[in-house]
Motif scaffolding. Sequence first.
Motif, PDB file in Angstrom:
ATOM      1  N   THR A  16      -5.012  -2.178  -6.339  1.00  0.00           N
ATOM      2  CA  THR A  16      -4.534  -0.925  -5.748  1.00  0.00           C
ATOM      3  C   THR A  16      -3.945  -1.169  -4.368  1.00  0.00           C
ATOM      4  OG1 THR A  16      -6.223   0.304  -6.955  1.00  0.00           O
ATOM      5  CG2 THR A  16      -5.229   1.405  -5.070  1.00  0.00           C
ATOM      6  N   ILE A  17      -4.643  -1.971  -3.587  1.00  0.00           N
ATOM      7  CA  ILE A  17      -4.151  -2.265  -2.236  1.00  0.00           C
ATOM      8  C   ILE A  17      -2.825  -3.023  -2.312  1.00  0.00           C
ATOM      9  CG2 ILE A  17      -4.612  -3.577  -0.120  1.00  0.00           C
ATOM     10  CD1 ILE A  17      -6.469  -1.295  -0.183  1.00  0.00           C
ATOM     11  N   ARG A  18      -2.761  -4.023  -3.187  1.00  0.00           N
ATOM     12  CA  ARG A  18      -1.529  -4.818  -3.273  1.00  0.00           C
ATOM     13  C   ARG A  18      -0.341  -3.965  -3.684  1.00  0.00           C
ATOM     14  NH1 ARG A  18      -4.674  -9.709  -5.872  1.00  0.00           N
ATOM     15  NH2 ARG A  18      -4.981 -10.974  -4.020  1.00  0.00           N
ATOM     16  N   ALA A  40      -0.004  -0.806  -3.191  1.00  0.00           N
ATOM     17  CA  ALA A  40       0.327   0.057  -2.047  1.00  0.00           C
ATOM     18  C   ALA A  40       1.097  -0.729  -0.990  1.00  0.00           C
ATOM     19  CB  ALA A  40      -0.950   0.643  -1.449  1.00  0.00           C
ATOM     20  N   VAL A  41       0.687  -1.970  -0.794  1.00  0.00           N
ATOM     21  CA  VAL A  41       1.364  -2.823   0.189  1.00  0.00           C
ATOM     22  C   VAL A  41       2.821  -3.031  -0.223  1.00  0.00           C
ATOM     23  CG1 VAL A  41       1.480  -5.172   1.132  1.00  0.00           C
ATOM     24  CG2 VAL A  41      -0.721  -3.988   0.972  1.00  0.00           C
ATOM     25  N   ILE A  89       6.108 -10.973  -4.903  1.00  0.00           N
ATOM     26  CA  ILE A  89       6.281  -9.595  -4.434  1.00  0.00           C
ATOM     27  C   ILE A  89       7.518  -9.456  -3.554  1.00  0.00           C
ATOM     28  CG2 ILE A  89       4.943  -9.674  -2.288  1.00  0.00           C
ATOM     29  CD1 ILE A  89       4.493  -7.045  -5.032  1.00  0.00           C
ATOM     30  N   ASP A 112      -8.511  -4.483  -5.226  1.00  0.00           N
ATOM     31  CA  ASP A 112      -7.500  -5.425  -4.734  1.00  0.00           C
ATOM     32  C   ASP A 112      -6.114  -5.061  -5.264  1.00  0.00           C
ATOM     33  OD1 ASP A 112      -9.368  -6.885  -3.361  1.00  0.00           O
ATOM     34  OD2 ASP A 112      -9.552  -8.463  -4.879  1.00  0.00           O
ATOM     35  N   HIS A 134       4.815   0.157   0.103  1.00  0.00           N
ATOM     36  CA  HIS A 134       5.061   0.506   1.499  1.00  0.00           C
ATOM     37  C   HIS A 134       6.191  -0.337   2.075  1.00  0.00           C
ATOM     38  CE1 HIS A 134       4.296   1.642   5.656  1.00  0.00           C
ATOM     39  NE2 HIS A 134       4.384   0.355   5.954  1.00  0.00           N
ATOM     40  N   PHE A 135       6.111  -1.648   1.881  1.00  0.00           N
ATOM     41  CA  PHE A 135       7.120  -2.504   2.495  1.00  0.00           C
ATOM     42  C   PHE A 135       8.478  -2.352   1.803  1.00  0.00           C
ATOM     43  CE2 PHE A 135       3.358  -4.536   4.287  1.00  0.00           C
ATOM     44  CZ  PHE A 135       3.786  -4.705   5.602  1.00  0.00           C
ATOM     45  N   PHE A 191      10.634  -6.679  -3.411  1.00  0.00           N
ATOM     46  CA  PHE A 191      10.980  -6.196  -2.088  1.00  0.00           C
ATOM     47  C   PHE A 191      12.497  -6.385  -1.842  1.00  0.00           C
ATOM     48  CE2 PHE A 191      10.323  -7.123   2.655  1.00  0.00           C
ATOM     49  CZ  PHE A 191      10.168  -5.800   2.974  1.00  0.00           C
TER      50      PHE A 191
END
Lengths: 182, 139
Positions: B39-41, B43-44, B95, B37, B47-48, B99
């Motif tokens: 790692t995905i967050r 990456a998210v 997050i 979880d 990315h954004f 951003f």
Amino acid sequence: MAESNGRSDEQLVEAANRGDPRAFDALYQRHKAWAAQLSYRFTGNHDDAMDVMQEAFIYLLRKFPGFRLTAAFTTFLYPVIKNIALSRLRKTRRIVLDENIVLYAGEPPKESGAERSLADIVTTLPAIHREVLLMRFVDDMKLEDIAEALAVPLGTVKSRLHNALKALREDESTRSYFEELQ
Amino acid sequence: MTDHHDIRDADLEAPATLLADLRSLYGAPREVPAEVDDTIRRAVWRHFAATPRARIVRYLFPLAAAAAAAAILAILPLSRESIPGDIDGNGEVDILDAFALARRMEATEKIEGGWDMNADGLVDEVDVDLIAAVAVALW
């Protein structure tokens, strides 16, 4: 499932396209359990399944902004996971796989006799029949969505599913399941 | 091999007990470890944060999108956070703050001294990473 947390998959995709990372995270949270289970079905190994699932969501992430959800989210995700899993298996196990193979048929049966028999029969089905059987009855996908996910005609899906059920109906170990339909 | 035109919908149904057993065998939920979880967050977020604003705006408004976005940014006041890391001033560090800071740095907008999270005298990517780490930890 697609309407939980107040926003549909389509709305979350739109929000992610507008640059909202939380919308993508919500999509991930909503579909990760299914994606993990599907990845495991293709790899038969928990660690590999986690890697495949992770790679699939990263692949999807890179589609934003500009991602268009033209089918059910799972319809899009299914071939992504399948292709990543098969590609990974080709590299790591150095074996040649048929594109249409669902490699891993299931866990070893461990409980009742009926369950064991079903696992044995499903395992011996042709892979393309087994795949459609599981997509329809385990993943609860519509026939049209299965056709789209596999990029085959609807008639082919019906034919494969029919043959899978026919095999189960005709095998003496699983025939009893169908007596309730008569 | 049966031609699919001969297949009735009823032939494609499975008995309830078969359905239940298939789901028990192949559909058991798989637990996803917290590190996956995370790692995905991350990456998210990355990315954004790295996605050029113009790319998003072009997706939303194909015509004159960049000009419209610039005009909006010019008239909107920058919110001053009361909590360290609360870039957008909504009362919490999430997050979106990382951003927002990344976007402002990218657009070379006015950078507030209070956004120097590690107090090294610079507002840079390290500060963005720190805000992201806090945000992920709070999730």
